[in-house]
Design an enzyme around this catalytic site. Structure first.
Site, PDB file in Angstrom:
ATOM      1  N   ARG A 131       0.803  -1.234   0.000  1.00  0.00           N
ATOM      2  CA  ARG A 131       0.000   0.000   0.000  1.00  0.00           C
ATOM      3  C   ARG A 131       0.838   1.288   0.000  1.00  0.00           C
ATOM      4  O   ARG A 131       0.497   2.223  -0.724  1.00  0.00           O
ATOM      5  CB  ARG A 131      -1.009  -0.010   1.153  1.00  0.00           C
ATOM      6  CG  ARG A 131      -2.071  -1.108   0.997  1.00  0.00           C
ATOM      7  CD  ARG A 131      -3.180  -1.013   2.034  1.00  0.00           C
ATOM      8  NE  ARG A 131      -4.061   0.101   1.796  1.00  0.00           N
ATOM      9  CZ  ARG A 131      -4.060   1.239   2.485  1.00  0.00           C
ATOM     10  NH1 ARG A 131      -3.233   1.412   3.483  1.00  0.00           N
ATOM     11  NH2 ARG A 131      -4.897   2.185   2.180  1.00  0.00           N
ATOM     12  N   TYR A 145      -0.119   3.358  -3.307  1.00  0.00           N
ATOM     13  CA  TYR A 145      -0.992   4.536  -3.173  1.00  0.00           C
ATOM     14  C   TYR A 145      -0.336   5.700  -2.433  1.00  0.00           C
ATOM     15  O   TYR A 145      -0.980   6.738  -2.238  1.00  0.00           O
ATOM     16  CB  TYR A 145      -2.252   4.184  -2.356  1.00  0.00           C
ATOM     17  CG  TYR A 145      -2.975   2.932  -2.752  1.00  0.00           C
ATOM     18  CD1 TYR A 145      -3.416   2.750  -4.063  1.00  0.00           C
ATOM     19  CD2 TYR A 145      -3.249   1.945  -1.814  1.00  0.00           C
ATOM     20  CE1 TYR A 145      -4.101   1.598  -4.409  1.00  0.00           C
ATOM     21  CE2 TYR A 145      -3.940   0.797  -2.162  1.00  0.00           C
ATOM     22  CZ  TYR A 145      -4.358   0.622  -3.460  1.00  0.00           C
ATOM     23  OH  TYR A 145      -5.042  -0.506  -3.800  1.00  0.00           O
ATOM     24  N   CYS A 205      14.891  -4.740  -4.266  1.00  0.00           N
ATOM     25  CA  CYS A 205      15.799  -3.915  -5.073  1.00  0.00           C
ATOM     26  C   CYS A 205      15.016  -2.941  -5.944  1.00  0.00           C
ATOM     27  O   CYS A 205      14.981  -3.079  -7.186  1.00  0.00           O
ATOM     28  CB  CYS A 205      16.691  -4.808  -5.917  1.00  0.00           C
ATOM     29  SG  CYS A 205      17.867  -5.666  -4.904  1.00  0.00           S
TER      30      CYS A 205
END
Ligand SMILES: Cc1ncc(COP(=O)(O)O)c(C=O)c1O
Length: 425
Positions: free
Chosen positions: A307, A311, A337
């Site tokens: 998340r 977002y 990475c």
């Protein structure tokens, strides 16, 4: 922070390893009780379909089924899982988008309620077989969400039928002889504004009134989706669910009567509200670096906690058994990475050392379900805590799990470049 549901976090980290997702099922139970109370849950009039996508685990499905919830599914896989957990097909809704013929055929054969995403979804469905009930997902022209990426109503949204075209959709179905109807909206997620819900329901019902004025239909099922938010790190207050539920019911009952829309059942599809604040991600500090920023590296990356990268979401962070005073400002990052692998930015943290435990809260919804094994960093184990007892509900992914899907193939023939040229020449 020291415990989750009465169980010591260090004990959990040592017993099951980190990173680790932990769910407090007493909290889930409490969330169910709150939302049922707010919407005056009543099988015949108001029904709650948990949005499985938020966290789709069989233990949770059975737990919610036993507490009277149905399930909103977005794919054949989710429908199948709900059925395998003994959910009744009458308690399952399929709300797909750009549903393929196969998706629709799957849902049709199982006779689950379908919220169709478009007119051409209906045209595909009617090729599959005779239908006597149709529900369309309508884009009411506006939406709201904590982030633009999770705002699913309005001009930028890919979902549903633009409300201006909704009459046409119902007319086509009506002309095919269909007389039983439903309607659906889902305009966004993570909404904390209690006044938004009654106002969007009023707007939605006004759209249905216009449809009714043009085609004499009534609605059996009116579904207002989910979207009920929970406060994260950067929010000041929580959604007043009691007010939200009672105002929605007030508007619903008044307008359904006034517009003579029939005797529809009111359906809601909460996901985040049920599980969001019941989940925790337990991680361990692996490395600490002073670079142009301070970085605290933990053993969870955006592959299992997407998340923040997806977002820009901000979750609260706690340190096991501590956190009196912030000593440093640091970014918490994972081991993936990619530069986007930052799980929390510019947080005030105490002096930390390798091995310390950091807990991300509100990690129950749209967290573990978005996990991947990117970089071959495997998906974590999951633990349910109920009445102060811990239960392993998902084992940690292994190297063997990861490679088990690969097929061993000898690719035959010569590389074109090799033929007669002696390689790279
Ligand atoms: C169709 C549908 N219903 C319900 C939900 C659940 O939303 P939330 O978790 O915000 O309650 C979603 C989430 O995207 C959805 O797409």
């Amino acid at each position: 922070m020291k415990e989750i549901g009465g169980v010591d976090i260090k004990y959990l980290a040592e017993k099951y390893g980190t990173p680790l997702y932990v769910y407090d099922f007493n909290r889930i139970e409490e969330n169910v009780r709150k939302i049922k109370g707010a919407f005056k849950y009543d099988e015949g009039r108001v029904k709650i379909y948990y949005a499985l996508k938020a966290f789709s685990h069989p233990v949770l499905i059975k737990f919610l089924k036993d507490r009277g919830l149905g399930f909103d599914c977005v794919s054949p896989g989710e429908i199948r899982l709900a059925l395998e957990c003994n959910a009744d097909r009458k308690d399952i809704i399929f709300t797909g988008n750009y549903e393929s013929y196969e998706d629709l055929e799957f849902a049709y054969k199982l006779k689950v309620l379908i919220n169709l995403d478009g007119i051409n979804s209906y045209l595909r469905l009617r090729k599959i077989g005779k239908v006597d009930f149709i529900s369309f997902r309508i884009n009411p022209g506006k939406g709201k969400g904590k982030y633009e990426q999770i705002t699913t109503g309005g001009e930028k949204s890919k979902f549903g039928i633009p409300y201006e075209e909704a009459v046409e959709a119902y007319r086509i179905a009506y002309e095919d002889g269909i007389r039983r109807f439903g309607a659906h909206i889902m305009v966004g997620s993570g909404i904390l504004d209690k006044d938004f819900f009654p106002s969007i329901v009023e707007h939605f019902l006004a759209i249905l009134k216009k449809i009714k004025e043009q085609i004499e239909i009534e609605f059996e099922h009116i579904d207002i989706g989910g979207g009920f938010g929970i406060p994260y790190f950067d929010d000041k207050s929580e959604l007043d669910i009691g007010y939200t539920g009672s105002k929605v019911l007030e508007v619903f009952n008044e307008k359904v009567g006034e517009y003579r829309l029939g005797k529809p059942l009111l359906a809601i599809e909460p996901g985040r509200y049920i599980v969001g604040n019941a989940g925790y991600l337990i991680t361990k500090v692996c490395g600490i670096k002073k670079s142009y920023h301070n970085f605290i590296g933990v053993d969870a990356g955006f592959n299992i906690f997407a998340r923040p990268a997806l977002y820009g979401a901000e979750h609260s962070v706690c340190v096991y058994n501590g956190f009196d005073k912030g000593k440093i400002i640091a970014n918490i990052c994972g081991q993936i990475c990619e530069n986007t692998d930052i799980l929390a930015r510019d947080r005030e943290l105490p002096d930390l050392k390798e091995g310390d435990i950091i807990i991300f809260t509100n990690a129950g919804a749209y967290c573990s379900v978005l996990s991947s094994s990117y970089n071959m960093r495997y998906r974590p184990a999951e633990i349910a805590i109920y009445n102060s007892k811990d239960h392993l509900i998902t084992r940690r992914e292994t190297f063997e799990d990861y490679v088990s899907r690969f097929c061993s193939v000898e690719l035959e023939g010569k590389n074109g470049k090799d033929e007669g040229t002696g390689g790279n020449a």
